[in-house]
Design a protein around this motif. Structure first.
Motif, PDB file in Angstrom:
ATOM      1  N   LYS A   1       0.544  -1.040   0.068  1.00  0.00           N
ATOM      2  CA  LYS A   1      -0.447  -0.008  -0.203  1.00  0.00           C
ATOM      3  C   LYS A   1       1.177   1.477   0.141  1.00  0.00           C
ATOM      4  O   LYS A   1       1.566   1.432   1.119  1.00  0.00           O
ATOM      5  CB  LYS A   1      -0.504  -0.068   1.161  1.00  0.00           C
TER       6      LYS A   1
ATOM      7  N   PHE B   1       1.281   5.593   0.589  1.00  0.00           N
ATOM      8  CA  PHE B   1       0.001   6.131   0.910  1.00  0.00           C
ATOM      9  C   PHE B   1       1.099   7.515   0.333  1.00  0.00           C
ATOM     10  O   PHE B   1       1.640   7.689   0.829  1.00  0.00           O
ATOM     11  CB  PHE B   1       0.322   6.402   2.196  1.00  0.00           C
TER      12      PHE B   1
ATOM     13  N   LYS C   1      -4.243  -1.269  -7.753  1.00  0.00           N
ATOM     14  CA  LYS C   1      -5.364  -0.503  -8.270  1.00  0.00           C
ATOM     15  C   LYS C   1      -4.528   1.137  -7.448  1.00  0.00           C
ATOM     16  O   LYS C   1      -3.906   0.448  -6.681  1.00  0.00           O
ATOM     17  CB  LYS C   1      -6.345  -1.472  -6.914  1.00  0.00           C
TER      18      LYS C   1
ATOM     19  N   THR D   1      -7.423   4.410  -4.758  1.00  0.00           N
ATOM     20  CA  THR D   1      -8.766   3.495  -3.975  1.00  0.00           C
ATOM     21  C   THR D   1      -9.238   4.209  -3.321  1.00  0.00           C
ATOM     22  O   THR D   1     -10.410   4.583  -2.827  1.00  0.00           O
ATOM     23  CB  THR D   1      -8.121   2.435  -2.937  1.00  0.00           C
ATOM     24  N   THR D   2      -8.464   5.598  -2.886  1.00  0.00           N
ATOM     25  CA  THR D   2      -8.605   6.223  -1.836  1.00  0.00           C
ATOM     26  C   THR D   2      -8.451   7.236  -1.847  1.00  0.00           C
ATOM     27  O   THR D   2      -6.941   7.693  -2.338  1.00  0.00           O
ATOM     28  CB  THR D   2      -9.051   6.255   0.061  1.00  0.00           C
ATOM     29  N   SER D   3      -8.546   8.765  -1.188  1.00  0.00           N
ATOM     30  CA  SER D   3      -7.412  10.110  -1.774  1.00  0.00           C
ATOM     31  C   SER D   3      -6.363   9.561  -1.401  1.00  0.00           C
ATOM     32  O   SER D   3      -5.628  10.624  -2.108  1.00  0.00           O
ATOM     33  CB  SER D   3      -8.208  11.359  -0.957  1.00  0.00           C
ATOM     34  N   ASN D   4      -6.335   9.632  -0.381  1.00  0.00           N
ATOM     35  CA  ASN D   4      -4.712   8.681   0.137  1.00  0.00           C
ATOM     36  C   ASN D   4      -4.027   7.821   0.063  1.00  0.00           C
ATOM     37  O   ASN D   4      -2.311   8.011  -0.070  1.00  0.00           O
ATOM     38  CB  ASN D   4      -4.662   9.676   1.743  1.00  0.00           C
ATOM     39  N   ASN D   5      -4.958   7.220  -0.420  1.00  0.00           N
ATOM     40  CA  ASN D   5      -3.743   5.652  -0.736  1.00  0.00           C
ATOM     41  C   ASN D   5      -3.851   5.559  -2.473  1.00  0.00           C
ATOM     42  O   ASN D   5      -4.686   4.987  -2.825  1.00  0.00           O
ATOM     43  CB  ASN D   5      -4.551   4.623  -0.023  1.00  0.00           C
TER      44      ASN D   5
ATOM     45  N   ASN E   1       4.823   7.181   1.682  1.00  0.00           N
ATOM     46  CA  ASN E   1       4.516   6.265   2.641  1.00  0.00           C
ATOM     47  C   ASN E   1       4.510   5.022   1.983  1.00  0.00           C
ATOM     48  O   ASN E   1       3.187   4.630   1.988  1.00  0.00           O
ATOM     49  CB  ASN E   1       3.792   6.353   3.890  1.00  0.00           C
ATOM     50  N   VAL E   2       4.991   4.445   2.506  1.00  0.00           N
ATOM     51  CA  VAL E   2       5.100   2.933   1.512  1.00  0.00           C
ATOM     52  C   VAL E   2       5.151   1.394   2.600  1.00  0.00           C
ATOM     53  O   VAL E   2       6.285   1.332   3.102  1.00  0.00           O
ATOM     54  CB  VAL E   2       6.316   2.281   0.172  1.00  0.00           C
ATOM     55  N   VAL E   3       4.134   0.919   2.424  1.00  0.00           N
ATOM     56  CA  VAL E   3       4.220  -0.073   3.844  1.00  0.00           C
ATOM     57  C   VAL E   3       3.741  -1.520   2.492  1.00  0.00           C
ATOM     58  O   VAL E   3       3.045  -1.972   1.968  1.00  0.00           O
ATOM     59  CB  VAL E   3       2.451  -0.565   4.260  1.00  0.00           C
TER      60      VAL E   3
ATOM     61  N   PHE F   1       7.780  -3.626   5.884  1.00  0.00           N
ATOM     62  CA  PHE F   1       8.422  -3.006   5.358  1.00  0.00           C
ATOM     63  C   PHE F   1       7.173  -1.334   5.640  1.00  0.00           C
ATOM     64  O   PHE F   1       6.326  -1.558   5.451  1.00  0.00           O
ATOM     65  CB  PHE F   1       8.936  -3.005   3.851  1.00  0.00           C
TER      66      PHE F   1
ATOM     67  N   THR G   1       7.761   2.354   6.799  1.00  0.00           N
ATOM     68  CA  THR G   1       9.147   3.872   6.594  1.00  0.00           C
ATOM     69  C   THR G   1       9.050   4.345   7.998  1.00  0.00           C
ATOM     70  O   THR G   1      10.113   4.406   8.555  1.00  0.00           O
ATOM     71  CB  THR G   1       8.843   5.261   5.967  1.00  0.00           C
TER      72      THR G   1
ATOM     73  N   ASP H   1     -12.941   4.149  -3.063  1.00  0.00           N
ATOM     74  CA  ASP H   1     -14.436   5.366  -2.716  1.00  0.00           C
ATOM     75  C   ASP H   1     -14.904   5.406  -4.374  1.00  0.00           C
ATOM     76  O   ASP H   1     -14.210   4.970  -5.748  1.00  0.00           O
ATOM     77  CB  ASP H   1     -13.827   6.308  -2.593  1.00  0.00           C
TER      78      ASP H   1
END
Lengths: 248, 115
Positions: free
Chosen positions: A115, A117, A192, A195-199, A230-232, B8, B10, B113
């Motif tokens: 994900k 962000f 995808k 998917t949301t404004s920050n993802n 922000n990479v998760v 991972f 950050t 969304d």
């Protein structure tokens, strides 16, 4: 209730031993229904026990996770159930070929989730600044307000539209960059975007278990290249998103 | 999601991303909650969501045409007037039914969304 379909090969005893040490949802006993070298891990549940709530779904996922540490498996959707073990056996027989093919596809592989962000405002500012340098955002739009409120309105909307298009291009470029890494690992992947404004990216990968360290390292490199994102990375997961089978 | 499933991040801990993950998982606000007591407002939310989606699609297509340069100044002027009036009417309707932009942006679960 069916938790997963497993490739057992000659490890039936190991499976039975493992099942004796773990419990299904609502503390029910687990058992295996086998056909040739595949098996379904099941528990006997009342219908009311199957109604989904967060704890039960986590218990269900926990069982699949424990099984996945020892066997190649296809996780079933929460709530998958049949009326009897005999019906499950018939289902295994009818769908044997597809189940077997899918098990081969995911053998020695794990799923990973990615994900990404962003701070939307910050990213918009960055994209806006870059676009002002190459003038793609304001191309054809006058700096001064037009003599018409309607024309001004269209100009405002046009700037928003161009910003959105630039945002999509930015995400597409990021996906292309990640795909290059993944191709090196011969991974399967699904993306995808927005998917949301920050993802801005929500992706899943299927790759060899032993490639995990290299994947983490590649993601670390990606994060260094894009410090504002922000990479998760999560995993390893069972192959929830890569099973292509319609149970008959 | 348990901490040991994060390979991972950050920021280094689950807490720091919990808000972002929470936003993905918290679909409560964006669900349509139709009950006998709120049938009117629930239905209004559903209908206005669809109207807003169509309005935004129309606006997007219009901007593509403007950007493509295929419209005359006069056509752009009339387009601006139409889109502006549509937006104003939509604002009126939202106010009337006590709805916000967030209310009309339904979360479609794995698809993200609506708008």
């Amino acid at each position: 209730m069916i938790y997963a379909l497993l490739s057992v090969h000659e490890k039936a005893e190991k499976l039975n031993l493992l099942l004796s040490t773990i419990k299904g949802i609502s503390q029910t006993d687990l058992m295996a229904v086998s056909y040739k070298e595949i098996a379904a891990v099941v528990s006997c549940q009342k219908e009311t026990d199957i109604i989904a709530d967060k704890n039960k779904v986590l218990e269900y996922a926990g069982v699949i996770d424990q099984l996945a540490q020892h066997f190649t498996l296809l996780p079933m959707r929460y709530g998958s159930s049949m009326e009897s073990n005999e019906a499950i056996l018939v289902m295994l027989k009818i769908n044997y070929t597809e189940i077997h093919q899918n098990l081969l596809k995911v053998e020695n592989k794990n799923e990973f989730g990615l994900k990404i962000f962003c701070d939307t405002q910050k990213l918009h500012t960055q994209i806006r600044a870059e676009s002002e340098i190459n003038s793609s955002l304001n191309n054809g739009l006058e700096d001064q307000p037009a003599n018409s409120v309607f024309k001004d309105y269209v100009n405002k909307k046009l700037r928003e539209h161009r910003l959105e298009e630039l945002m999509i291009s930015y995400v597409d470029a990021l996906i292309a960059e990640i795909s290059i890494y993944l191709d090196q690992f011969h991974a399967f992947y699904k993306f995808k975007k927005m998917t949301t404004s920050n993802n801005i990216i929500d992706a899943v990968f299927l790759l060899d278990k032993e490639k995990q360290t290299e994947l983490v390292s590649a993601i670390e490199t990606l994060q260094h290249r894009y410090p504002d994102l922000n990479v998760v990375l999560t995993g390893p997961w069972s192959p929830f998103n890569f099973v292509e089978i319609t149970i008959k | 999601m348990s901490e040991n499933k994060i390979l991972f991040n950050t920021a280094g801990s689950l807490d720091t991303i919990s808000a972002d993950i929470g936003n993905l998982a918290n679909l409560e606000d964006s669900k349509l909650k139709l009950t006998p007591d709120n049938a009117d407002s629930g239905l209004a939310k559903l209908v206005l969501t669809l109207v807003e989606l169509i309005r935004k699609l129309v606006e997007k297509q219009a901007m593509r045409r403007v950007d493509g340069g295929s419209l005359t100044e006069d056509e752009i002027e009339r387009l601006g007037e139409t889109l502006m009036k549509l937006e104003m009417k939509m604002e009126e309707l939202k106010k009337h039914f006590n709805l916000t932009d967030r209310d009309l942006n339904i979360n479609l679960g794995p698809l993200g969304d609506l708008m």
